[in-house]
Write a protein that holds these residues in place. Structure first.
Motif, short mmCIF file in Angstrom:
data_model
loop_
_atom_site.label_atom_id
_atom_site.label_comp_id
_atom_site.label_asym_id
_atom_site.label_seq_id
_atom_site.Cartn_x
_atom_site.Cartn_y
_atom_site.Cartn_z
N LEU A 199 -0.92 -18.49 -27.04
CA LEU A 199 -0.25 -17.36 -26.38
C LEU A 199 -1.15 -16.73 -25.33
N VAL A 200 -2.43 -16.66 -25.63
CA VAL A 200 -3.37 -16.06 -24.67
C VAL A 200 -3.36 -16.85 -23.36
N VAL A 201 -3.40 -18.17 -23.46
CA VAL A 201 -3.35 -18.99 -22.24
C VAL A 201 -2.05 -18.73 -21.49
N LEU A 202 -0.93 -18.79 -22.21
CA LEU A 202 0.36 -18.60 -21.56
C LEU A 202 0.42 -17.29 -20.79
N LEU A 203 -0.12 -16.23 -21.37
CA LEU A 203 0.07 -14.90 -20.81
C LEU A 203 -1.10 -14.41 -19.97
N THR A 204 -2.07 -15.28 -19.71
CA THR A 204 -3.16 -14.88 -18.80
C THR A 204 -3.29 -15.80 -17.59
N VAL A 205 -2.52 -16.87 -17.50
CA VAL A 205 -2.61 -17.74 -16.32
C VAL A 205 -1.41 -17.51 -15.42
N GLY A 206 -1.50 -18.02 -14.20
CA GLY A 206 -0.42 -17.85 -13.24
C GLY A 206 0.86 -18.52 -13.70
N GLY A 207 1.97 -18.05 -13.12
CA GLY A 207 3.27 -18.61 -13.45
C GLY A 207 4.23 -17.54 -13.91
N THR A 208 5.43 -17.99 -14.31
CA THR A 208 6.45 -17.10 -14.85
C THR A 208 6.64 -17.47 -16.31
N PRO A 209 6.12 -16.67 -17.24
CA PRO A 209 6.16 -17.06 -18.66
C PRO A 209 7.55 -16.96 -19.26
N SER A 210 7.83 -17.91 -20.16
CA SER A 210 9.07 -17.90 -20.92
C SER A 210 8.73 -18.07 -22.39
N LEU A 211 9.31 -17.22 -23.25
CA LEU A 211 9.07 -17.25 -24.69
C LEU A 211 10.36 -17.66 -25.38
N TYR A 212 10.29 -18.65 -26.25
CA TYR A 212 11.48 -19.16 -26.91
C TYR A 212 11.79 -18.34 -28.16
N TYR A 213 13.05 -17.93 -28.28
CA TYR A 213 13.42 -17.04 -29.38
C TYR A 213 12.97 -17.61 -30.73
N GLY A 214 12.45 -16.76 -31.54
CA GLY A 214 11.94 -17.16 -32.84
C GLY A 214 10.46 -17.45 -32.84
#
Length: 436
Positions: free
Chosen positions: A291-306
């Motif tokens: 999660l840290v990588v997903l939310l600290t690098v460039g891009g548009t993050p998407s989180l899958y329900y659940g």
């Protein structure tokens, strides 16, 4: 740039989330399930996201990707009034709504398919790749060999007109963008033909294509889409954590930097087509690292329900093999199991950190320390007035990790666990930290 520059999506697969029947009955009555999704919007807002990335909502026979009617809501989910109410409720909470467009193929029960296969020379036949033999039944091109998914002929002008009409219709009803399913199977030139007309009427619409392999930047440039899905980074995140081989992740981040020179990919660690993150990882201590990588690098993050509740689910290559990763949610957040809420709060913390640093959308990473089990990278804004800088440390090792830094005063720990001083950042075993 547009509103998606600040977007963080919560991806929901409605047929699964709402517990719809697996197949559409011939006399299917309308079941108003979409209003139940409205009841989860505050949960999404509290999570910190700013948009809904909805799976298929149009009439289909089974899983949503075998469309029967692009202009109607699947009666297993509700009707047009339910859709309009969902969009209005989302917008009232500041949430954008992006729809799933299945435009590479349609279901074999689609009226246009039945007309095309009804007789040789039917005008509808021009929409598909239909072959009429001298004797016997006609054949048609499919999507990846699935007889229930009939491939559209993307060289046909009528197909471009149909797809453009569908996209504009739902944008006109309040949708804010489109995820283009199986965009990797459609020639980029097709989208280059369709999207200008869509953008002329809806210039703020966000369009992201599902692309698994290939040269992402070239596909974006040739198609006119805003972005494509970043499967390279997805694979590198879980694979490097499982193998304790952070060199793989470092390599992927280098390629990710190059993509950000031309577009901001849609990034994710889970979606409706892959084994859930909590199942994929072999050491649950490393779920936060993903999660840290997903939310600290460039891009548009998407989180899958659940995933924000730490749900598990294994995708299997068999009939019904997606069911375990597309499970129903209960009636209300209060009905979720207690053990999932710490994962939810971790998501909240990291999403809040990202929203405090909106320049992360196009940020680049620079590796400072790299071993099999320790990766430290600096994240910086590429240019402009919104400059910023963060230090991220991931430790997969059984002992403390020490990372040298050149900052005075010592950086503050914004999230995670670390001690900073004497030119070193110390992160405990199997821990992580974000400093700034």
């Amino acid at each position: 740039m547009g509103w998606h520059e600040h977007a963080i999506f919560w991806q929901v697969y409605p047929l699964g989330f709402l517990g719809a029947e697996p197949v559409l009955a011939e006399d299917q009555a309308v079941t108003h399930r979409l209003p139940r999704l409205v009841d989860w919007l505050d949960y999404a807002v509290d999570l910190g996201v700013s948009g809904l990335l909805l799976g298929p909502v149009f009439t289909s026979y089974s899983h949503g990707y075998d469309t029967i009617d692009h202009f109607a809501i699947d009666p297993r989910l509700g009707d047009l009034d339910d859709f309009d109410a969902l969009v209005a409720a989302a917008h009232a909470r500041g949430l954008k709504v992006v729809l799933d467009g299945v435009f590479n193929h349609v279901g074999s029960r689609h009226p246009l398919v039945r007309a095309a296969l009804g007789r040789p020379g039917a005008p509808e036949g021009g929409l598909f790749h239909v072959t009429w033999p001298a004797q016997g039944e006609p054949t048609y091109a499919t999507f990846e060999g699935h007889g229930g998914l009939v491939a559209l002929d993307h060289d046909a002008a009528a197909v471009a007109e149909l797809v453009g009409e569908v996209m504009r219709y739902w944008l006109g009803r309040g949708a804010d963008g489109w995820r283009l399913d199986a965009a990797y199977a459609v020639p980029p030139a097709f989208w280059a033909q369709v999207l200008p007309g869509v953008r002329e009427e809806f210039p703020e619409a966000y369009v992201v294509g599902e692309v698994i392999h290939g040269e992402y930047a070239a596909i974006v440039a040739e198609s006119g889409m805003d972005a494509v899905t970043q499967y390279e980074l997805w694979k590198a995140i879980w694979s490097s954590l499982n193998d304790r081989n952070l060199w793989e992740l470092d390599h992927a981040l280098g390629r990710h930097n190059a993509m950000l020179d031309t577009f901001a990919p849609l990034t994710f660690v889970g979606n409706h087509d892959v084994t859930r993150l909590a199942t994929r990882l072999t050491d649950d201590r490393h779920l936060p690292h993903a999660l840290v990588v997903l939310l600290t690098v460039g891009g548009t993050p998407s989180l899958y329900y659940g995933d924000e509740q730490g749900l598990t689910g294994l995708k299997e290559e068999r009939l019904g093999g997606d069911d375990a990763i597309r499970q129903p949610f209960p009636a209300a957040p209060a009905d979720l199991p207690d053990e999932g809420w710490p994962v939810y709060r971790l998501h909240q913390e990291l999403i809040a950190l990202r929203r405090r640093h909106p320049w992360l959308h196009r940020a680049r990473t620079r590796t400072l320390t790299l071993t099999n089990e320790v990766l430290a990278y600096e994240v910086t804004a590429p240019r402009g007035p919104a400059a910023g800088r963060l230090l991220v440390v991931l430790n997969l090792a059984d002992g403390d990790a020490e990372v040298a830094y050149e900052a005075t005063p010592a950086p503050a720990v914004l999230a995670g666990h670390a001690a900073a001083g004497d030119g070193l950042v110390r992160v405990p075993a199997h821990a992580w930290a974000v400093l700034g």
